[in-house]
Design a protein around this motif. Structure first.
Motif, short mmCIF file in Angstrom:
data_model
loop_
_atom_site.label_atom_id
_atom_site.label_comp_id
_atom_site.label_asym_id
_atom_site.label_seq_id
_atom_site.Cartn_x
_atom_site.Cartn_y
_atom_site.Cartn_z
N GLN A 27 62.00 72.18 -3.91
CA GLN A 27 62.11 71.17 -4.95
C GLN A 27 61.94 69.77 -4.38
N HIS A 28 61.45 68.91 -5.23
CA HIS A 28 61.38 67.50 -4.87
C HIS A 28 62.74 66.89 -5.16
N ARG A 29 63.33 66.29 -4.17
CA ARG A 29 64.65 65.68 -4.32
C ARG A 29 64.48 64.17 -4.39
N LEU A 30 65.24 63.55 -5.26
CA LEU A 30 65.27 62.10 -5.31
C LEU A 30 66.31 61.61 -4.32
N PRO A 31 66.17 60.40 -3.80
CA PRO A 31 67.19 59.88 -2.89
C PRO A 31 68.54 59.80 -3.59
N ALA A 32 69.61 60.06 -2.83
CA ALA A 32 70.95 60.05 -3.41
C ALA A 32 71.32 58.68 -3.95
N LYS A 72 76.14 61.51 -0.23
CA LYS A 72 76.37 61.45 1.20
C LYS A 72 77.75 60.88 1.55
N ASP A 73 78.30 60.04 0.69
CA ASP A 73 79.60 59.46 0.98
C ASP A 73 80.74 60.47 0.84
N VAL A 79 82.20 69.26 4.24
CA VAL A 79 81.19 70.12 4.87
C VAL A 79 81.81 71.31 5.58
N ARG A 80 82.77 71.08 6.45
CA ARG A 80 83.36 72.20 7.19
C ARG A 80 84.04 73.18 6.25
N TRP A 81 84.72 72.66 5.25
CA TRP A 81 85.41 73.53 4.32
C TRP A 81 84.43 74.35 3.49
N GLN A 82 83.33 73.71 3.04
CA GLN A 82 82.33 74.44 2.26
C GLN A 82 81.66 75.52 3.09
N LEU A 83 81.43 75.24 4.36
CA LEU A 83 80.81 76.25 5.21
C LEU A 83 81.76 77.43 5.43
N ALA A 84 83.03 77.15 5.48
CA ALA A 84 84.00 78.21 5.68
C ALA A 84 84.13 79.09 4.44
#
Length: 179
Positions: A27-32, A72-73, A79-84
């Protein structure tokens, strides 16, 4: 929601009938930081089933709700929790159960691969039989779509939503907040 949908991308593919387009592949993503308007993200296709894993068709998940860019903020906090946590998103036609017996729900949940804690979300009022069948199960929670919140989603590894619940959440996300 986007993270849930991405992690369960395998749920969006079926072997019967024409294959739906790849939901998040290229997909084409727009900047955040950029502004976005409706229609700039691809819709995703979800397989709709029931507790018996019977195929009930497909449902299009609105890209403006289920495919928004990650801020991004906020990413560094989770991140770590989502990966877990490896979460699944399942879409059911309805959450009707034949009786109030807990053993029915236990059997249904045991058929879901890798499921430890389940959140069942219905679009309207919760069925009396479902409420009775799940009240003694500490790993199954039931909410109406109006009560759905991020905290509840993150506390469960499997999110089961009815078709009606998805539609109500999409409508709610598209409703502007007037303050």
């Amino acid at each position: 929601m986007r993270a849930l949908a991405r992690r369960s991308a395998s749920l969006f593919h079926t072997t019967a009938g024409p294959a739906p387009r790849a939901p998040l592949a290229a997909q084409h993503r727009l900047p955040a930081t950029g502004c976005r308007s409706e229609g700039q993200y691809e819709d995703m296709v979800a397989r709709v089933t029931n507790f018996h894993n019977e195929d009930k068709g497909h449902m299009v998940l609105d890209g403006d709700v289920f495919d928004v860019p990650i801020r991004k903020d906020i990413v560094h906090r989770v991140v770590r929790w989502q990966l877990a946590k490896r979460q699944q998103l399942l879409v059911f036609e309805d959450l009707q159960v034949p009786s109030h017996k807990t053993k029915n729900i236990v059997n249904y949940i045991s058929q879901m691969d890798g499921t430890k804690k389940v959140l069942l979300v219905d679009g309207g009022d919760i069925d009396k039989n479902l409420k009775l069948a799940t009240q003694n199960l500490h790993y199954v929670n039931v909410l109406p779509s109006l009560g759905l919140n991020v905290y509840s989603i993150l506390q469960h590894d499997t999110l089961v939503m009815t078709r009606d619940a998805v539609n109500r959440i999409v409508d709610r996300m598209h409703t502007p907040i007037n303050r």
